[in-house]
Design a protein around this motif. Structure first.
Motif, short mmCIF file in Angstrom:
data_model
loop_
_atom_site.label_atom_id
_atom_site.label_comp_id
_atom_site.label_asym_id
_atom_site.label_seq_id
_atom_site.Cartn_x
_atom_site.Cartn_y
_atom_site.Cartn_z
N ALA A 154 38.52 38.32 31.19
CA ALA A 154 38.20 39.72 31.49
C ALA A 154 36.83 39.85 32.13
O ALA A 154 36.64 40.65 33.06
N HIS B 235 36.61 36.00 25.94
CA HIS B 235 36.36 37.11 26.86
C HIS B 235 36.20 36.66 28.31
O HIS B 235 36.02 37.50 29.19
N ASP C 231 39.95 42.68 26.44
CA ASP C 231 40.01 42.92 27.88
C ASP C 231 39.34 44.23 28.29
O ASP C 231 39.45 44.64 29.45
N ALA D 184 37.43 44.70 31.60
CA ALA D 184 38.16 44.63 32.87
C ALA D 184 38.82 45.96 33.24
O ALA D 184 39.49 46.05 34.27
#
Length: 276
Positions: A146, A143, A114, A117
């Protein structure tokens, strides 16, 4: 103009390619413009985008040095420490290089899926946008969440998903999900593009057009010809194919598109996306 939107030059003796070890056999040597030139000549590819392969600023400067002297090198996608407070200033400095076109943080290798993000990346991303630079996302299906958050947060950032988000093609039907849904989710965002590259590496040995067709068809259906760009991923491609084979296969798999749409995938889209 035919453009290869994703290829690499490297030299293991530089010492910053952590993933590049002698176990990779033929890849564990220096690759430069002279090695790629015969393949470009045989396929009619005129220009390329060089993409970083080491998470260091030093490698980015090395690639820019190569690109200055190589006419076929249209641009460089480098690396910067996006979570460092000095990143905006570094991006501003690199942006003064005419062939510096974007960054890639190698998300697939980070311990935190993550990471992208994280709101703390905002100053660096704002700098990319301010300098009209692009963002390459090296990801797997895990992924997607994110990356979707990131792309939604920065709608002005041009993002391209490398290698079709690396579908696990060698797993057959069991590898189709969640990759296919993830691609659809990302493609719904207008600032997200995708590279038609890296698929051969994700397939089992002996792959054919038939092997790759469902994945290429899904990428075309979701992103459309206007947001796809062809790349070789050479010399990584040599692990499970070669330049001529992948170039011919990709052409065959989009043969039913119009001439204008194929021209877009094999050159015009990369030129517009990277501001070449």
């Amino acid at each position: 103009m035919r453009i290869d939107a994703h290829q690499h030059y490297w030299n293991p003796q530089r010492g910053d390619y952590g993933w590049l070890t002698p176990k990779l056999g033929t890849l564990y040597r220096a690759f430069g413009p002279a090695d790629l030139a015969p393949w470009l000549a045989r396929t009619g590819v005129e220009r390329t985008v060089i993409v970083q392969a080491a998470p260091t600023v030093a490698e980015t400067r090395y690639l820019l040095d190569l690109a200055r002297e190589e006419p076929s090198a249209a641009g460089v996608v480098g690396w910067v420490p996006l979570d460092d407070r000095g990143a905006p200033a570094l991006i501003a400095e690199l942006a003064r290089e005419p062939k510096f076109k974007g960054v890639r943080p190698m998300l697939q290798d980070l311990p935190d899926d993550d990471w992208i993000a994280n709101p703390a990346l905002a100053p660096a991303i704002d700098a990319l946008i301010a300098h009209d630079l692009a963002f390459d996302a090296l990801t797997f299906a895990r992924h997607v969440g994110a990356l979707h958050t990131f792309a939604t947060r920065f709608p002005a950032l041009r993002i391209v998903v490398d290698h079709g988000a690396k579908p696990p093609i060698r797993d057959g039907a069991s590898g189709w999900q969640p990759w296919a849904d993830g691609i659809a989710r990302l493609a719904a965002l207008p600032n997200v593009h995708c590279k038609l590259s890296g698929l051969a590496t994700e397939a089992a040995q002996g792959w054919t057009e038939t092997t790759l067709a469902p994945y290429v068809d899904h990428l075309v259906a979701q992103f459309g010809p206007a947001r796809l760009m062809w790349g070789s991923d050479w010399p990584v491609l040599d692990l499970n194919g070669d330049y001529l084979l992948w170039h011919a296969c990709a052409n065959a798999l989009v043969a039913e598109l119009s001439d204008a749409e194929r021209d877009a995938i094999f050159g015009a889209n990369a030129s517009a996306f990277y501001r070449l």
